[in-house]
Scaffold this active site. Sequence first.
Site, PDB file in Angstrom:
ATOM      1  N   GLU A  16       0.788  -1.222   0.000  1.00  0.00           N
ATOM      2  CA  GLU A  16       0.000   0.000   0.000  1.00  0.00           C
ATOM      3  C   GLU A  16       0.827   1.282   0.000  1.00  0.00           C
ATOM      4  O   GLU A  16       0.360   2.305  -0.485  1.00  0.00           O
ATOM      5  CB  GLU A  16      -0.939  -0.002   1.222  1.00  0.00           C
ATOM      6  CG  GLU A  16      -1.952  -1.128   1.227  1.00  0.00           C
ATOM      7  CD  GLU A  16      -2.882  -1.087   0.034  1.00  0.00           C
ATOM      8  OE1 GLU A  16      -3.258   0.038  -0.399  1.00  0.00           O
ATOM      9  OE2 GLU A  16      -3.225  -2.168  -0.492  1.00  0.00           O
ATOM     10  N   SER A  38     -45.528 -24.906  45.235  1.00  0.00           N
ATOM     11  CA  SER A  38     -44.932 -25.795  46.238  1.00  0.00           C
ATOM     12  C   SER A  38     -43.414 -25.751  46.266  1.00  0.00           C
ATOM     13  O   SER A  38     -42.802 -26.295  47.199  1.00  0.00           O
ATOM     14  CB  SER A  38     -45.391 -27.232  45.987  1.00  0.00           C
ATOM     15  OG  SER A  38     -46.787 -27.346  46.174  1.00  0.00           O
TER      16      SER A  38
END
Length: 759
Positions: A176, A458
């Site tokens: 690049e 319960s």
Amino acid sequence: MTGRWRSPRRIAALLVGAGLLAAAFGAIRLDRHVEARFQRLGEAPSRLYARPFVVRPGMDPLETGLAVHLGRVGYRLVPGPDVGHGEFAVRRDRWILGVRPFAHARGAQPGGTFLATLGPAGRIATLLGPGARPVDRVWIEPVEIGAFLGPEQRDSMPLRLADAPPRLVDAVLVTEDRRFFEHRGIDLWRILGAALANLRSGRIAEGGSTITQQLVRSVYLSRERTVWRKLQEIALALLVELRHDKEKILEAYLNHIYMAQRGGVSIHGFALASRHFFGRGVEDLSLADLALLAGMVQAPSRYSPERDAAAAKERRDLVLRLLRETDRIDATEYDVARESPLVVRPVLPDVTSASYFVDFLHRELADRFGEAALTREGFVIQTSLDLRLQALAEGIVRDRLERTERYYLSLRREESPLQAAMVVLEPRTGQLLVLVGGRDYQRSPFNRAVSARRQPGSSFKPIVALAALSQAAEPGGRMTLASVLPDEPFQQRGSWGVWSPVNHDDRFRGEVTLREALEQSLNVPFLHLAETTGLARVIATARRLGVESPLQPVLSMPLGSFELSPLEITRAYATLAAEGARVPLRSVLGILDRYGEPIEVEPVRPLQVFSPAEVYLVTSALQGAADRGTAANARFLGYRGALAAKTGSTDDFRDAWFVGYTPELTLGVWAGFDDNRRIGLPGSALALPLAIDFLSGVVERDRSRHFRRPAGVERRRIRIEKAGVCRSVIDVFLRGTAPLTECESDAGAGRSSTLPSKG
């Protein structure tokens, strides 16, 4: 205006001055804007990770999914026997693991080569570390389960330039911007060369942009290709170079440059691209892999190996050739890399969404740090989630509910389907291992495990039992598991009328022991027990166990008539499983900064709220419930491990519950409809099968531990009288609380086993 101010020279000077002043202000504003945006280039979303995978002697690598985990964190299967970091080899009688080091809140976990030798049953018999030294466990890095991306859906992982592989930097520069460290933002020679190349080819073949220009283009400018935008790009590049050194600019480039797309999420930077394409960090990539990433920068879509493998390989080989031509690599390295096949990480199916857990943590962490910090600071958040258990639980909830709907057609509702929630805790550490808030997060993200408020029914009775049994060691306290409770018609009058509760089977047994009442989940004896114990004490006991929801001292409260969440009741049972030690819920184990340095570690601070001996009495009765009581369906379904459990149902069977624990885990399951519609099934028929499916897939069948009987508990044979019949029974008691005589024929007087008076 006087004449001297009308002079053309004066007017021109004023205009020039005003223009210069405006330009100066504009330059200052532009500089501030550019600098503010540049500073934000280091931001990254915070990431969530599950618990590390632990390899230890005695485990079955196949049963526990070791290979699956290694694949998900990017380990490669190699022929062996030589393995490097991030590699593993499997033989008939051994596993060779090249474990990568990783940062963790509990301290840096070292890597190295580990050898696990299997025994005849396929379990690890010996585990050797570096230097052939025996070790008791090996930690393998965790799987990522989520990230807080923010509205832009931009994802990246921080990478310091000092930590970037030199070969990656070389590959980027030769591809690049070879003269990056020589120019000041623009490279006139490269621009000229690109222009000549474009003239020769008759098209735009080269762009001539420097790394700095590429960076400012992606950060500050639109994608339009005009002369004016190019001039802006050059000006901004010069400005950035004026303010920052080359290393800072290159680091920003490595972190910010666009690399790929994952659905609606854009992937930026080489660190995350490495994870995306290879499943490994850039530090573990080969030269060929690094060249592939560097080559993608010019056109990520065109050179993506997922889209066009041939174009990607051609581009990779070009980068390798450039590295060789500039003497960054030697001929041997070039030949080996060029001959390397193009191998990227396969797209792995999600083993779990963990979305309910991630949402739960999102709310918790946003309250602590703020939403902005989560999307910008790049925290590494290490959670308690066990990914294997979570995947198992999600599959069980989905599959079991579908099977239930096929069997019970009346429960099939498209507009509001049957739902379930599951919570799994590690009781002694408080760690939240599993959180399933529903059968399908995409269809319904409402988290029923955390946010749904339902009557526990319960499943609240063990708390009532503990309130009564913990009085046995106090002055005047006489209640034991062998104490006899009345089971006969019961009425309570009030402004609403007369309340006449009954047992679940509409039968009265005359007299039962406390153990029998809990094992068989009998309502009426528990109302007598709560009334004698005192409702205030029942509420206080629930608070000590960790229940925080509102509780009113009304007689229906012991039967679970109030509302709480599945997470809340499971946490209360976890205190029972931890022998009376209440440990704060821990969903986050530690937080690291973006570079792996610990900034927060969650300590374990248990609080002993009941003695182990007191809690063991309840555990013993809940074991009976699992063996021969209302939760005995667990044994019918084939589960043989140690289990203390309680099922629960509410009036008209609108909620189904299972809450219980093994010596290692605490598990809570709720099932029902969101609109509180009647399901018509008890907890033993709907919630319990979900729980047993999970436990059967988790607890190793031939290695199940047993509940420890703590000091202060004795096992005694006593004689009790029920319905005029004297019987000999064996039970467990707090030391010194077992009655000496229990039958009238033995004592010649009143029974000490009957319910003590409220006074």
